[in-house]
Design an enzyme around this catalytic site. Structure first.
Site, short mmCIF file in Angstrom:
data_model
loop_
_atom_site.label_atom_id
_atom_site.label_comp_id
_atom_site.label_asym_id
_atom_site.label_seq_id
_atom_site.Cartn_x
_atom_site.Cartn_y
_atom_site.Cartn_z
N GLY A 1 0.77 -1.24 0.00
CA GLY A 1 0.00 0.00 0.00
C GLY A 1 0.80 1.29 0.00
O GLY A 1 0.35 2.31 -0.51
N ASP B 1 0.55 3.39 4.26
CA ASP B 1 -0.51 4.05 3.51
C ASP B 1 -1.57 4.60 4.47
O ASP B 1 -2.00 5.73 4.35
CB ASP B 1 -1.15 3.09 2.48
CG ASP B 1 -1.57 1.74 3.05
OD1 ASP B 1 -1.37 1.47 4.27
OD2 ASP B 1 -2.12 0.92 2.28
N ASP C 1 -5.17 2.30 10.62
CA ASP C 1 -6.60 2.08 10.87
C ASP C 1 -6.76 1.63 12.33
O ASP C 1 -6.76 2.45 13.24
CB ASP C 1 -7.06 1.04 9.84
CG ASP C 1 -8.54 0.74 9.86
OD1 ASP C 1 -9.33 1.66 10.10
OD2 ASP C 1 -8.93 -0.42 9.63
N LYS D 1 -6.82 7.04 10.46
CA LYS D 1 -8.24 6.93 10.85
C LYS D 1 -8.32 6.77 12.35
O LYS D 1 -8.54 5.65 12.85
CB LYS D 1 -8.85 5.67 10.22
CG LYS D 1 -9.30 5.77 8.79
CD LYS D 1 -10.08 4.48 8.47
CE LYS D 1 -10.22 4.22 7.01
NZ LYS D 1 -10.66 2.84 6.71
N PHE E 1 -13.95 3.03 3.98
CA PHE E 1 -12.90 2.22 3.35
C PHE E 1 -12.53 2.93 2.05
O PHE E 1 -13.36 3.08 1.15
CB PHE E 1 -13.35 0.79 3.10
CG PHE E 1 -12.19 -0.10 2.78
CD1 PHE E 1 -11.46 -0.70 3.80
CD2 PHE E 1 -11.79 -0.30 1.47
CE1 PHE E 1 -10.36 -1.50 3.52
CE2 PHE E 1 -10.69 -1.10 1.17
CZ PHE E 1 -9.98 -1.70 2.20
P1 IMP Z 1 -4.55 -1.66 10.74
O1 IMP Z 1 -3.62 -2.76 11.11
O2 IMP Z 1 -5.97 -1.97 11.11
O3 IMP Z 1 -4.11 -0.29 11.24
O4 IMP Z 1 -4.61 -1.60 9.18
C1 IMP Z 1 -3.57 -1.21 8.48
C2 IMP Z 1 -3.66 -1.73 7.05
O5 IMP Z 1 -4.97 -2.05 6.63
C3 IMP Z 1 -3.20 -0.61 6.15
O6 IMP Z 1 -1.82 -0.66 5.98
C4 IMP Z 1 -3.96 -0.90 4.89
O7 IMP Z 1 -3.20 -1.78 4.10
C5 IMP Z 1 -5.22 -1.59 5.33
N1 IMP Z 1 -6.35 -0.63 5.37
C6 IMP Z 1 -6.93 -0.09 6.44
N2 IMP Z 1 -7.92 0.76 6.10
C7 IMP Z 1 -7.93 0.76 4.74
C8 IMP Z 1 -8.73 1.47 3.77
O8 IMP Z 1 -9.62 2.29 4.07
N3 IMP Z 1 -8.44 1.20 2.49
C9 IMP Z 1 -7.46 0.33 2.09
N4 IMP Z 1 -6.70 -0.33 2.96
C10 IMP Z 1 -6.94 -0.12 4.28
MG MG Z 2 -0.87 -1.48 4.42
#
Ligand code: IMP
Ligand code: MG
Length: 192
Positions: A48, A104, A107, A135, A161
């Site tokens: 990403g 990228d 979340d 986010k 998303f």
């Molecule tokens: P986390 O571990 O939940 O913080 O998610 C991180 C990863 O989830 C990011 O590096 C993205 O690859 C993916 N991700 C989270 N939200 C989105 C989104 O809205 N669009 C696309 N990829 C996302």
């Molecule tokens: Mg990612």
């Protein structure tokens, strides 16, 4: 095949807005890194972060090394499985080095949290995080940066998303030069 643009319901950030923000972030990061004696390592989280890393690195006018790491937490859906694993390792030795982890989007926070721990276990002396989008409303894991690392973000993202500028849904849309939200039917249908 139809154009990818026809799948997008709303554009959240245009290419011009992205270019301007990424250049400002690079200026801020460069100022913070300029006191270092050894070149820091920019570690992009594949896949990403590939466009963000490329744009950020081009605007940092200091010696930096570049590497990639991969952590799997998403399948083809829009929800994290909550326990990301490092699935593709660094090529460089980060022992004793200052690392800027380039993401990228942050979340739930579980991916950066896992990667900071991993970089610490590899002996990094500090870890900063530069994420294109953040986010905060979705955060489940509070992570601590390592050493005197800092947190940089391009934009705060609403709880949607999003796709484009490196970010995918089911491995598509990464090549869009802007960030947007898909039309609802495309979150179900996985072929263009
Ligand atoms: P986390 O571990 O939940 O913080 O998610 C991180 C990863 O989830 C990011 O590096 C993205 O690859 C993916 N991700 C989270 N939200 C989105 C989104 O809205 N669009 C696309 N990829 C996302
Ligand atoms: Mg990612």
């Amino acid at each position: 095949m139809k154009s990818l643009d026809s799948h997008i319901e709303t554009v959240l950030w245009t290419p011009d807005q992205i270019t301007s923000r990424v250049s400002d972030l690079a200026t801020e990061i460069s100022a913070d890194l300029s006191h270092l004696t050894d070149p820091p390592v920019l570690v992009g989280v594949a896949t990403g972060a590939f466009l963000f890393l490329a744009d950020l690195a081009r605007h940092i006018r200091l010696p930096v090394a570049v590497d990639f790491i991969r952590a799997e937490s998403y399948g083809s859906g829009t929800e994290s499985n909550g326990c990301p694993k490092v699935s593709s390792d660094l090529k460089l030795d980060v022992n004793g080095r200052h690392v800027v982890l380039v993401e990228d989007i942050v979340d739930t926070g579980s991916t950066v949290s896992r990667l900071i721990e991993y970089l610490e276990s590899k002996g990094a002396s500090s870890v900063s995080v530069a994420t294109f989008l953040d986010k905060p409303s979705r955060r489940k894991v509070q992570f601590e940066l390592l050493g005197n690392g800092k947190f940089y973000r391009g934009f705060e993202c609403p709880d949607h998303f999003v796709v484009g500028y490196g970010m995918d849904f089911a491995e598509l849309y990464r090549n869009l030069p802007y960030v947007g939200v898909l039309k609802p039917e495309h979150y179900k249908c996985q072929s263009p």
